[in-house]
Design an enzyme around this catalytic site. Structure first.
Site, PDB file in Angstrom:
ATOM      1  N   ASP A 112       0.811  -1.219   0.000  1.00 19.51           N
ATOM      2  CA  ASP A 112       0.000   0.000   0.000  1.00 19.51           C
ATOM      3  C   ASP A 112       0.847   1.273   0.000  1.00 19.51           C
ATOM      4  OD1 ASP A 112      -2.790   1.119   0.603  1.00 19.51           O
ATOM      5  OD2 ASP A 112      -1.635   2.001   2.234  1.00 19.51           O
ATOM      6  N   GLU A 162      13.234 -14.399   0.544  1.00 20.07           N
ATOM      7  CA  GLU A 162      13.477 -15.533   1.444  1.00 20.07           C
ATOM      8  C   GLU A 162      12.459 -16.646   1.193  1.00 20.07           C
ATOM      9  OE1 GLU A 162      13.177 -13.939   5.418  1.00 20.07           O
ATOM     10  OE2 GLU A 162      14.650 -12.370   5.015  1.00 20.07           O
TER      11      GLU A 162
END
Ligand code: GLC
Length: 538
Positions: free
Chosen positions: A209, A265
């Site tokens: 956002d 990751e």
């Protein structure tokens, strides 16, 4: 033809479906949508012959929130708001989505928290709080008044006075949304943990956002007067100033790189940035290499364009020219912040608009309800005062599942009125091969089954006919010509430069099908057709 997408870059060419949780489906009858409601409606999205066939859900915030900005003011990043359900409901929804091959994206709101978030409560407790520097605090000017002239997106100063500690805090949006201080590494670490929490629960990515506002000038310099068009059309008032020092700072890219490192990751996860910036600047958010910054970033060129041939042409050409090699445009034409495109462009253009969105190169993001042509509520039927102070409730009315007064959305009293469920709903349109919903299904199915439409190259063709947009989509041995008459008059196409004699209609807004001779082709007003070419000599 098979889908040749590499499994770990599943988002390339994907269709993403945005759900505003409050307004999608209410399973417990309290008038507010919830996670179980979404789960019960997954058939609409993917997994059956009658599904839309979208690739992913993006769920607008479902975190606990005092709702000053309907969930974009998060008071706990690691939980589900009780009105939407529990973490167990969330896990069940993600699992059920995955079971049908549907990816699941959450909304990450990294730039500000709710005023009720424990971080902010602690930060404002005293000037010596260990979390004081998690937010942006500043003294009044020597002569009094806020530290800078920065204006909030939804109006008024960006600075709110805190009488208890005698300083101002910064808020880019509502005063109930204090901005986090992204120059503090502890904030970056905390947000990384938030991301990991949801990645471990199986989410496939985040829509990020308002990222363009993550970093501000550290000297708090005053913004100059605005001489350019507003950066965020349709959101709040025009501010009258250029947010030169309060938004779109170059250091924002360090924040995006940090988010990307965390996402990396977890293989196969995607980050979709929301930056209301011109496409020239958007390229920077897509990074300088395969593993730098966002995978995708919303391109608002189409959404901002009037429905006019020259403007739409410009939007497409700018997008195609200005996305860095190896990246894809991410288009939406409606969302929870803007008037729906059926309202902006007109309902009679809904079929043509769907065709445009789903045949362009890139990722298409649908806003729930657009597949049945939902329109904005007339402000006169909205509750007074509106729930959203910025006036965006018109596009947030509940999903219309059937023709009953509450549209099959809720057995209780819906939190916002429905617009016209008897005229437009999923049940009626499902059964009608000529409906807008059926067109969306066909467009998405054709796109999923076609390497050229899904991920192929784009090549514009100019001057085919007045009012007609035309382009080629090409991949491997498949070539598709896409023609869309955006005008209100019939248009005769001149395709002499494309010497194919005929082709196979893959999908059309009209009832054209089968083999089609391209010579002498005339398109009806607002007609779009995608034709797989038998031969092509460019
Ligand atoms: C984004 C959201 C919008 C929200 C704002 C502040 O632009 O889409 O709904 O008000 O950020 O979080």
């Amino acid at each position: 033809m098979s889908d040749r997408r590499a499994p770990d870059r599943w988002w390339e060419g994907a269709v993403i479906y945005q759900i505003y949780p409050r307004s999608y489906a209410d399973a417990n009858g309290d008038g507010i949508g919830d996670l179980r409601g979404i789960l019960e409606r997954l058939d609409h999205l993917r997994g059956t012959n009658a599904s839309l066939g979208v690739d992913a859900i993006w769920l607008s915030p479902m975190y606990p929130s005092p709702l000053a900005d309907f969930g974009y003011d998060v008071s706990d990043y690691l939980d589900v708001a009780p009105e939407y359900g529990t973490l167990a409901d969330f896990d069940a929804l993600v699992e059920a989505s995955h079971a049908r091959g549907l990816r699941f994206l959450l909304d990450l709101v990294p730039c500000h928290t709710s005023i009720e978030h424990p971080w902010f409560v602690e930060s404002r407790s005293s000037r010596s709080s260990p979390k004081r520097d998690w937010y942006i605090w500043a003294d009044a000017l020597p002569a009094g008044g806020p530290p800078s002239n920065w204006e909030a997106t939804f109006g008024g100063s960006s600075w709110e006075w805190d009488a208890a500690t005698g300083q101002y805090y910064l808020h880019t949006f509502y005063p109930e949304q204090p901005d986090l201080n992204w120059r503090n590494p502890a904030v970056a670490d905390a947000m990384a943990e938030v991301m990991r929490f949801w990645f471990r629960r199986g989410v496939d990515g985040f829509r990020v956002d308002a990222i363009f506002a993550a970093i501000k000038d550290d000297l708090l310099r005053d913004n100059p007067p605005d001489r350019r068009p507003a950066a965020i059309p349709g959101m709040g008032r025009e501010s009258g100033q250029d947010p030169l020092w309060s938004m779109r700072r170059p250091e924002v890219h360090d924040v995006v790189r940090h988010l990307r490192r965390v996402a990396a990751e977890f293989p196969g996860r995607v980050l979709v940035g929301e930056a209301y910036v011109p496409v020239e600047e958007l390229a920077g958010y897509l990074g300088h290499g395969a593993d730098d910054e966002f995978h995708l970033a919303f391109n608002f060129e189409l959404l901002r364009s009037p429905w006019e041939h020259r403007h739409l042409t410009l939007a497409i050409e700018r997008s195609e020219a200005l996305h860095p090699p190896g990246t894809l445009p991410t288009y939406a034409i409606s969302n929870h912040d803007q008037a729906r495109h059926t309202t902006r462009w007109g309902l009679d253009r809904a079929r043509a608009a769907a065709f445009l969105l789903l045949t362009l190169r890139g990722v298409a993001v649908l806003y729930a309800g657009e597949e049945i042509g939902m329109v904005d509520a007339d402000p006169a039927i909205l509750p007074d005062p509106p729930f959203d102070r910025a006036g965006r409730d018109g596009c947030r009315t509940p999903m219309q599942w059937d023709g009953s007064p509450s549209g099959g959305f809720s057995t209780g009293s819906p939190w916002l009125p429905l617009v016209d469920p008897a005229r437009r709903n999923v049940a009626d349109q499902s059964a009608d091969a000529g409906s807008l919903l059926s067109l969306y299904r066909r467009l998405i199915a054709v796109r999923a089954g076609s390497p050229a439409l899904g991920r192929g190259a784009h090549r514009s063709i100019f001057g085919v006919a007045p009012g007609v947009l035309a382009w080629l989509r090409e991949a491997h041995d498949e070539r598709i010509i896409v023609l869309l008459n955006v005008g209100d008059a019939e248009s005769a196409c001149d395709l002499r430069r494309i010497t194919a004699e005929n082709g196979e209609v893959l999908v059309a807004t009209s009832d054209r099908s089968g083999h089609l001779g391209l010579r002498g082709l005339t398109l009806a007003p607002l007609e779009g057709i995608a034709v797989r070419l038998a031969t092509l000599t460019p």
